[in-house]
Design a protein around this motif. Structure first.
Motif, short mmCIF file in Angstrom:
data_model
loop_
_atom_site.label_atom_id
_atom_site.label_comp_id
_atom_site.label_asym_id
_atom_site.label_seq_id
_atom_site.Cartn_x
_atom_site.Cartn_y
_atom_site.Cartn_z
N LEU A 35 46.47 48.11 26.84
CA LEU A 35 47.57 47.73 25.96
C LEU A 35 48.62 46.90 26.70
O LEU A 35 49.20 45.97 26.16
CB LEU A 35 48.23 48.97 25.36
CG LEU A 35 47.36 49.79 24.41
CD1 LEU A 35 48.06 51.09 24.04
CD2 LEU A 35 47.01 48.99 23.18
N GLN A 36 48.88 47.24 27.96
CA GLN A 36 49.92 46.56 28.72
C GLN A 36 49.48 45.18 29.22
O GLN A 36 50.23 44.22 29.16
CB GLN A 36 50.38 47.41 29.89
CG GLN A 36 51.22 48.58 29.46
CD GLN A 36 51.73 49.39 30.63
OE1 GLN A 36 51.10 49.42 31.69
NE2 GLN A 36 52.85 50.04 30.44
N ASN A 37 48.25 45.11 29.75
CA ASN A 37 47.77 43.83 30.29
C ASN A 37 46.25 43.77 30.11
O ASN A 37 45.50 44.10 31.03
CB ASN A 37 48.15 43.71 31.77
CG ASN A 37 47.91 42.32 32.31
OD1 ASN A 37 47.26 41.50 31.67
ND2 ASN A 37 48.41 42.06 33.50
N PRO A 38 45.79 43.34 28.94
CA PRO A 38 44.35 43.35 28.66
C PRO A 38 43.52 42.51 29.63
O PRO A 38 42.42 42.89 30.00
CB PRO A 38 44.24 42.79 27.25
CG PRO A 38 45.60 42.86 26.68
CD PRO A 38 46.56 42.89 27.81
N LYS A 39 44.06 41.38 30.07
CA LYS A 39 43.31 40.49 30.97
C LYS A 39 43.07 41.18 32.32
O LYS A 39 41.96 41.15 32.85
CB LYS A 39 44.09 39.19 31.16
CG LYS A 39 43.34 38.11 31.88
CD LYS A 39 44.13 36.82 31.90
CE LYS A 39 43.38 35.73 32.63
NZ LYS A 39 44.14 34.48 32.68
N ALA A 53 43.14 44.42 32.89
CA ALA A 53 42.30 45.59 32.68
C ALA A 53 40.83 45.19 32.58
O ALA A 53 39.95 45.88 33.10
CB ALA A 53 42.74 46.33 31.43
N ALA A 54 40.56 44.06 31.93
CA ALA A 54 39.18 43.58 31.83
C ALA A 54 38.64 43.20 33.21
O ALA A 54 37.49 43.50 33.54
CB ALA A 54 39.10 42.40 30.88
N ALA A 55 39.46 42.54 34.02
CA ALA A 55 39.04 42.17 35.37
C ALA A 55 38.79 43.41 36.22
O ALA A 55 37.81 43.47 36.98
CB ALA A 55 40.10 41.29 36.03
N GLU A 56 39.64 44.42 36.05
CA GLU A 56 39.48 45.69 36.78
C GLU A 56 38.18 46.38 36.37
O GLU A 56 37.43 46.86 37.22
CB GLU A 56 40.68 46.59 36.47
CG GLU A 56 40.52 48.03 36.86
CD GLU A 56 40.80 48.32 38.30
OE1 GLU A 56 40.46 49.42 38.75
OE2 GLU A 56 41.37 47.45 38.98
N ALA A 57 37.89 46.42 35.07
CA ALA A 57 36.68 47.08 34.58
C ALA A 57 35.42 46.33 35.04
O ALA A 57 34.37 46.94 35.23
CB ALA A 57 36.71 47.17 33.06
N LYS A 58 35.53 45.02 35.20
CA LYS A 58 34.38 44.23 35.64
C LYS A 58 34.08 44.45 37.12
O LYS A 58 32.92 44.46 37.53
CB LYS A 58 34.67 42.75 35.37
CG LYS A 58 33.49 41.84 35.57
CD LYS A 58 33.84 40.42 35.18
CE LYS A 58 32.64 39.50 35.37
NZ LYS A 58 32.96 38.12 35.01
N GLN A 59 35.12 44.65 37.92
CA GLN A 59 34.94 44.77 39.37
C GLN A 59 34.71 46.21 39.84
O GLN A 59 34.06 46.43 40.85
CB GLN A 59 36.16 44.23 40.10
CG GLN A 59 36.28 42.74 40.06
CD GLN A 59 37.48 42.26 40.86
OE1 GLN A 59 38.49 42.96 40.96
NE2 GLN A 59 37.37 41.07 41.43
N PHE A 60 35.27 47.19 39.13
CA PHE A 60 35.24 48.56 39.63
C PHE A 60 34.75 49.53 38.56
O PHE A 60 34.89 49.30 37.36
CB PHE A 60 36.63 49.01 40.07
CG PHE A 60 37.18 48.22 41.22
CD1 PHE A 60 36.80 48.47 42.51
CD2 PHE A 60 38.07 47.18 40.99
CE1 PHE A 60 37.30 47.73 43.57
CE2 PHE A 60 38.58 46.43 42.03
CZ PHE A 60 38.19 46.71 43.33
N LYS A 61 34.16 50.63 39.03
CA LYS A 61 33.78 51.73 38.16
C LYS A 61 34.67 52.91 38.53
O LYS A 61 34.98 53.12 39.71
CB LYS A 61 32.32 52.10 38.39
CG LYS A 61 31.87 53.26 37.54
CD LYS A 61 30.42 53.59 37.78
CE LYS A 61 30.04 54.76 36.89
NZ LYS A 61 28.65 55.13 37.05
#
Length: 151
Positions: A102-106, A108-116
Motif C-alpha cells: 500500500l505504501q510503495n507498490p513498486k 514491494a514488487a521489486a522486493e518480492a521479485k528478489q527475495f523470499k
C-alpha cells in the motif's frame, strides 16, 4: 527605486507573518497526536470515495467521505496519545503484510521479485533470503535455530 523598496518591505512582512503562523501552528500541535498511519489512510479513503462519488452520484458516499475526513481531523488533533497509539497499532496489525504494497507498490514488487520471506519454525521470526539460490541453510537471527529454506 521606490517600487523596489515597497516590494522588499512587502516580502519581509510576508516572511514575518508566515514565520509567526508556523510558530503558532507548532505551538498548537504541541502535545497532540498529529497525523498517523490510520489518519492518513482515512484521508486517502475519503479522497477515493469522493472520486467514486463523482460517477456514482450517491449522497451516502459523500457523507461517508466527510465522516472519514472529520475522523482523521479528530485523530490528528487528539491529545489522548495512548488511545490513538493503540488504535494505530491495531490498524497496522490488521493491514499486516499488505502495508508495504500500500505504501510503495513498486518497491514491494521489486522486493518480492528478489527475495523470499520465510518464517523460523522455532520462534516465528521472518527471515529474508535471496531467490534463485536453491536450498539454503538459514540461521534465525532471533533464536539462532538453523533450518532449511527453498529459495
Amino acid at each position: 527605486m521606490e517600487l523596489e523598496r515597497t516590494r522588499l518591505m512587502a516580502k519581509k512582512d510576508w516572511e514575518e507573518k508566515n514565520a509567526e503562523a508556523q510558530r503558532k501552528a507548532a505551538e498548537w500541535l504541541r502535545g497532540r497526536q498529529g497525523p498517523d498511519d490510520l489518519a492518513i489512510a482515512c484521508v486517502y479513503l475519503a479522497l477515493l470515495l469522493v472520486v467514486i462519488n463523482l460517477f456514482a452520484k450517491a449522497a451516502w458516499v459523500g457523507w461517508l467521505a466527510l465522516a472519514l475526513i472529520v475522523y482523521a481531523g479528530f485523530r490528528i488533533q487528539s491529545k489522548n496519545l495512548g488511545s490513538r497509539s493503540r488504535e494505530n497499532a491495531a490498524f497496522l496489525k490488521a493491514i499486516g503484510p499488505a502495508r508495504p504494497w500500500l505504501q510503495n507498490p513498486k518497491a514491494a514488487a521489486a522486493e518480492a521479485k528478489q527475495f523470499k520471506h520465510a518464517k523460523c519454525p522455532h520462534c516465528g521470526q521472518k527471515v529474508r533470503v535471496p531467490r534463485g539460490k536453491g536450498r539454503l541453510r538459514v540461521t534465525c537471527p532471533k533464536c539462532r535455530e538453523k533450518f532449511e529454506v527453498k529459495a
